[in-house]
Write a protein that holds these residues in place. Structure first.
Motif, mmCIF file in Angstrom:
data_model
loop_
_atom_site.group_PDB
_atom_site.id
_atom_site.type_symbol
_atom_site.label_atom_id
_atom_site.label_comp_id
_atom_site.label_asym_id
_atom_site.label_seq_id
_atom_site.Cartn_x
_atom_site.Cartn_y
_atom_site.Cartn_z
ATOM 1 N N ASN A 1 -34.321 -18.187 8.317
ATOM 2 C CA ASN A 1 -33.232 -17.468 8.977
ATOM 3 C C ASN A 1 -32.434 -16.686 7.938
ATOM 4 O OD1 ASN A 1 -33.795 -18.833 11.507
ATOM 5 N ND2 ASN A 1 -32.852 -20.633 10.574
ATOM 6 N N LEU A 2 -32.103 -15.446 8.234
ATOM 7 C CA LEU A 2 -31.338 -14.613 7.317
ATOM 8 C C LEU A 2 -29.889 -14.492 7.786
ATOM 9 C CD1 LEU A 2 -33.858 -11.697 6.641
ATOM 10 C CD2 LEU A 2 -33.351 -13.665 5.174
ATOM 11 N N TYR A 3 -28.973 -14.630 6.839
ATOM 12 C CA TYR A 3 -27.543 -14.533 7.137
ATOM 13 C C TYR A 3 -26.904 -13.746 5.993
ATOM 14 C CZ TYR A 3 -22.833 -15.996 8.543
ATOM 15 O OH TYR A 3 -21.516 -16.016 8.956
ATOM 16 N N PHE A 4 -25.945 -12.904 6.330
ATOM 17 C CA PHE A 4 -25.283 -12.069 5.324
ATOM 18 C C PHE A 4 -23.784 -12.348 5.348
ATOM 19 C CE2 PHE A 4 -29.120 -10.099 6.760
ATOM 20 C CZ PHE A 4 -29.715 -9.615 5.605
ATOM 21 N N ASP A 5 -23.193 -12.418 4.170
ATOM 22 C CA ASP A 5 -21.761 -12.714 4.074
ATOM 23 C C ASP A 5 -21.180 -11.871 2.935
ATOM 24 O OD1 ASP A 5 -19.219 -13.711 3.931
ATOM 25 O OD2 ASP A 5 -19.810 -15.816 4.006
ATOM 26 N N PHE A 6 -20.371 -10.870 3.290
ATOM 27 C CA PHE A 6 -19.842 -9.944 2.294
ATOM 28 C C PHE A 6 -18.607 -10.492 1.583
ATOM 29 C CE2 PHE A 6 -22.678 -7.410 4.683
ATOM 30 C CZ PHE A 6 -23.088 -6.377 3.868
ATOM 31 N N ALA A 7 -18.070 -11.606 2.066
ATOM 32 C CA ALA A 7 -16.960 -12.253 1.371
ATOM 33 C C ALA A 7 -17.442 -13.433 0.534
ATOM 34 C CB ALA A 7 -15.903 -12.726 2.375
ATOM 35 N N GLU A 8 -18.747 -13.654 0.486
ATOM 36 C CA GLU A 8 -19.299 -14.731 -0.325
ATOM 37 C C GLU A 8 -19.379 -14.263 -1.776
ATOM 38 O OE1 GLU A 8 -20.075 -17.561 -2.097
ATOM 39 O OE2 GLU A 8 -20.198 -18.120 0.021
ATOM 40 N N LEU A 9 -18.512 -14.815 -2.607
ATOM 41 C CA LEU A 9 -18.418 -14.370 -4.001
ATOM 42 C C LEU A 9 -18.698 -15.525 -4.958
ATOM 43 C CD1 LEU A 9 -15.198 -12.176 -3.601
ATOM 44 C CD2 LEU A 9 -17.574 -11.405 -3.625
ATOM 45 N N ARG A 10 -19.587 -16.424 -4.542
ATOM 46 C CA ARG A 10 -19.933 -17.564 -5.387
ATOM 47 C C ARG A 10 -20.432 -17.083 -6.747
ATOM 48 N NH1 ARG A 10 -23.570 -19.158 -2.427
ATOM 49 N NH2 ARG A 10 -22.389 -20.568 -1.093
ATOM 50 N N GLY A 11 -19.840 -17.640 -7.807
ATOM 51 C CA GLY A 11 -20.256 -17.244 -9.144
ATOM 52 C C GLY A 11 -19.828 -15.846 -9.537
ATOM 53 N N TYR A 12 -18.777 -15.329 -8.893
ATOM 54 C CA TYR A 12 -18.345 -13.942 -9.119
ATOM 55 C C TYR A 12 -18.089 -13.649 -10.595
ATOM 56 C CZ TYR A 12 -15.091 -10.010 -9.344
ATOM 57 O OH TYR A 12 -14.460 -8.849 -9.689
ATOM 58 N N HIS A 13 -17.561 -14.623 -11.321
ATOM 59 C CA HIS A 13 -17.147 -14.374 -12.702
ATOM 60 C C HIS A 13 -18.326 -14.213 -13.665
ATOM 61 C CE1 HIS A 13 -13.024 -14.959 -11.542
ATOM 62 N NE2 HIS A 13 -13.302 -16.129 -11.016
ATOM 63 N N TYR A 14 -19.535 -14.560 -13.224
ATOM 64 C CA TYR A 14 -20.688 -14.298 -14.102
ATOM 65 C C TYR A 14 -21.842 -13.603 -13.395
ATOM 66 C CZ TYR A 14 -22.576 -18.669 -12.155
ATOM 67 O OH TYR A 14 -23.021 -19.659 -11.314
ATOM 68 N N HIS A 15 -21.904 -13.680 -12.071
ATOM 69 C CA HIS A 15 -22.945 -12.933 -11.383
ATOM 70 C C HIS A 15 -22.613 -11.441 -11.376
ATOM 71 C CE1 HIS A 15 -24.513 -16.666 -9.084
ATOM 72 N NE2 HIS A 15 -25.359 -16.330 -10.035
ATOM 73 N N THR A 16 -23.650 -10.642 -11.411
ATOM 74 C CA THR A 16 -23.449 -9.188 -11.513
ATOM 75 C C THR A 16 -24.044 -8.415 -10.349
ATOM 76 O OG1 THR A 16 -25.492 -8.976 -12.812
ATOM 77 C CG2 THR A 16 -23.435 -9.298 -14.035
ATOM 78 N N GLY A 17 -24.726 -9.073 -9.437
ATOM 79 C CA GLY A 17 -25.381 -8.352 -8.348
ATOM 80 C C GLY A 17 -25.611 -9.247 -7.155
#
Length: 389
Positions: free
Chosen positions: A263-279
């Motif tokens: 199942n595919l789900y999209f979440d544009f407020a999901e910022l897990r790991g924002y401080h090191y993830h880049t994409g």
């Protein structure tokens, strides 16, 4: 301290008893063999390193999770690893220094100063895979497919893949000109999907169109149809936003084609790991568990601190958590050999063990335990296997 207290373990730190340890080790071997079949090479980094290399590139979150000690030989600060990812990045950038894509995998204990969530252990066994040297979507797709293959091999049925992209928020917030404290509060509100707080936190000086884009992040979550809504909501947004949306579509199409049961789900407020993830960021969810069972994302250029910036993407999971959902393998399959000094019995035991059987040689007076479903008995002049009833 009472006598009873001496047997207590710290909160969030657990031991694995024989049945659990057997299941974890079987699953570990199975999954590492899976990664090898995909071309991923096993690494075993040290349990502790100097904090200069252990804590770089992954933000303050990992720093806070890391137990720190002083090296008695050098006097330098060392850390007990809370995440194997930076160690893998160091190995790729400094120890291997290969050209082109490099695929690494690992499974090892880590230690956290506090649990990441109410369901998590402070002493997880981190299992994961990292792909270095490829900046295109093919690397993200491969890592996501490997993560999903991991869960399938571990016995999971229905899985939801949660997809997001931190580049969208990063591109929008760059033009907002917010004070650090306000940005931190906004980030927290987005994670909680507190739409009213997001609207309140944005000062009047923020461009109304930009404010509308930031507010839209909270509302944009759902199935594949949400991408059409996002295209409309972010019309006129920076080019990086359009690029991220195109990437999400490409990845979703590839996953749907190759693993249609997911199942595919999209979440544009999901910022897990924002401080090191880049994409691209992603997580695997199941209905019976309140937290992701595996997660990952892109974290380009982490190797720069080791003198060699490299594109990077990967995922990890807690092997203990995966074991908790794996099927029970407690069937009785061992063979019991009675206490004896006969050489022919010893040779029979060795032959059975060489063929993969588990044989327990009894001590004087010992009887078969619950693990045994067969025993060796001397019948008609030779040792024969007989069922235990």
């Amino acid at each position: 301290m009472t006598t009873v207290d001496r047997w207590l373990l710290p909160d969030g730190v657990e031991e694995l008893l024989p049945a659990q340890a057997r299941r974890v080790e079987r699953l570990r071997r199975q999954l590492l063999d899976l990664y090898r079949s995909w071309g991923y090479e096993l690494i075993i980094p040290p349990l502790l390193e100097y904090t200069d290399s252990l804590l770089v590139g992954l933000g303050s979150d990992v720093d806070l999770l890391t137990f720190k000690v002083t090296d008695q030989l050098s006097g330098r600060a060392m850390g007990i690893r809370a995440d194997i990812t930076p160690q893998a990045a160091r190995i790729d950038a400094h120890s291997l220094r290969r050209q082109g894509p490099v695929r690494l995998c690992y499974a090892g204990s880590v230690l956290h100063t506090r649990a990441k969530n109410l369901l998590a252990s402070r002493s997880p066994i981190q299992l994961g895979a990292e792909l270095y040297g490829e900046a295109g979507p093919a690397a993200d797709i491969e890592i996501i497919l490997l993560m999903l293959a991991t869960l399938k091999a571990a016995g999971f049925g229905s899985v939801t893949l949660d997809l997001g992209h931190v580049g969208i928020y990063r591109a929008l917030i760059a033009g907002a000109g917010l004070e650090p404290t306000v940005e931190a509060a906004l980030f927290d509100a987005l994670q909680r999907k507190a739409a009213s707080e997001v609207a309140t936190l944005l000062p009047p000086t923020v461009d109304p169109q930009l404010a509308g884009w930031l507010n839209a992040l909270v509302q944009l979550h759902g199935d594949i149809k949400v991408l059409d809504r996002a295209d409309a909501a972010f019309a006129g947004a920076p080019a990086a936003v359009a690029h991220a949306l195109a990437l999400l579509r490409e990845v979703a199409a590839a996953v749907a084609a190759r693993m249609p049961h997911v199942n595919l789900y999209f979440d544009f407020a999901e910022l897990r790991g924002y401080h090191y993830h880049t994409g691209l960021v992603f997580a695997a969810l199941i209905d019976s568990y309140g937290q992701p069972v595996a997660n990952g994302g892109r974290y380009d250029d982490i190797g720069a601190v080791f003198g060699r910036a490299r594109p990077a993407t990967g995922f990890n999971a807690d092997l203990k958590a995966l074991m908790g959902f794996a099927g029970d393998d407690s069937e009785c399959t061992a063979i019991f050999a009675p206490a004896s000094e006969r050489d022919d019995l010893w040779h029979q035991v060795c032959a059975l063990r060489a063929h993969g059987e588990q044989v327990i040689c009894g001590l004087p007076g010992e009887e078969p335990d619950e693990r045994c479903n067969r025993r060796l008995e001397f019948l008609a002049g030779r040792w024969q296997l007989q069922p235990i009833v």
